[in-house]
Write a protein that holds these residues in place. Structure first.
Motif, PDB file in Angstrom:
ATOM      1  N   CYS A  62       0.822  -1.215   0.000  1.00 11.61           N
ATOM      2  CA  CYS A  62       0.000   0.000   0.000  1.00 11.61           C
ATOM      3  C   CYS A  62       0.853   1.261   0.000  1.00 11.61           C
ATOM      4  N   ASP A  63       2.132   1.160   0.362  1.00  8.98           N
ATOM      5  CA  ASP A  63       3.033   2.310   0.358  1.00  8.98           C
ATOM      6  C   ASP A  63       3.634   2.585  -1.013  1.00  8.98           C
ATOM      7  N   ARG A  91      -4.745   8.395  -0.761  1.00  8.86           N
ATOM      8  CA  ARG A  91      -4.265   7.306   0.100  1.00  8.86           C
ATOM      9  C   ARG A  91      -3.480   7.851   1.292  1.00  8.86           C
ATOM     10  N   GLU A 149      -5.858   9.442   3.796  1.00 10.71           N
ATOM     11  CA  GLU A 149      -6.582   8.400   4.533  1.00 10.71           C
ATOM     12  C   GLU A 149      -5.679   7.741   5.571  1.00 10.71           C
ATOM     13  N   ASP A 150      -4.416   7.528   5.201  1.00 12.19           N
ATOM     14  CA  ASP A 150      -3.470   6.929   6.141  1.00 12.19           C
ATOM     15  C   ASP A 150      -3.229   7.844   7.340  1.00 12.19           C
ATOM     16  N   SER A 157      -5.933   7.376   9.860  1.00 13.07           N
ATOM     17  CA  SER A 157      -6.235   6.013  10.284  1.00 13.07           C
ATOM     18  C   SER A 157      -6.077   5.894  11.799  1.00 13.07           C
ATOM     19  N   ARG A 182      -2.444   5.406  12.927  1.00 14.27           N
ATOM     20  CA  ARG A 182      -1.629   6.626  12.865  1.00 14.27           C
ATOM     21  C   ARG A 182      -2.003   7.551  14.023  1.00 14.27           C
ATOM     22  N   LYS A 206       5.887  13.499   3.836  1.00 13.06           N
ATOM     23  CA  LYS A 206       5.006  12.383   3.484  1.00 13.06           C
ATOM     24  C   LYS A 206       4.136  12.725   2.282  1.00 13.06           C
TER      25      LYS A 206
END
Length: 112
Positions: free
Chosen positions: A14-15, A36, A39-40, A43, A46, A77
């Motif tokens: 997923c990364d 993505r 969303e991460d 989460s 996180r 990021k």
């Protein structure tokens, strides 16, 4: 394990910034990458480790965080480009360049 299987598994993570489609590798569109990543960031796993984001979310009755803050905080990021003003510029001009980059990244994130 064979080398091709190892590489395919890594790219399917997923990364990864790419997708494996049959025998080809395709770069994931920037909008999908940003979605993505956002969303991460929100989460549960996180948030469990990110006290600054939890605190920022707690400051808002709606649990909202400004995109400019998010982009400034997570610029690496989110791959926010670093403004490179000339060395002779006043320190405030350098700060404005960084703020501008965060604003532009926020706009890109909104479009995603």
């Amino acid at each position: 394990a064979d080398a091709a299987g190892f590489v395919k598994a890594a790219l399917e993570s997923c990364d990864s910034a790419v997708l494996v489609e049959g025998a080809t590798v395709v770069r994931i569109p920037r909008a999908l990458q940003l979605r993505r990543l956002a969303e991460d960031l929100f989460s549960d796993s996180r948030l469990a480790h990110d006290s600054r984001l939890r605190s920022k979310l707690g400051e808002s009755p709606e649990g909202a965080v400004s995109l400019a803050w998010l982009c400034g905080r997570y610029k690496e990021k989110l791959e926010v480009p670093q403004a490179q003003p000339p060395a002779q510029q006043h320190p405030q001009a350098k700060q404005q360049g960084g703020a501008r980059a965060a604003e532009e990244a926020a706009a890109e994130l909104c479009e995603a």
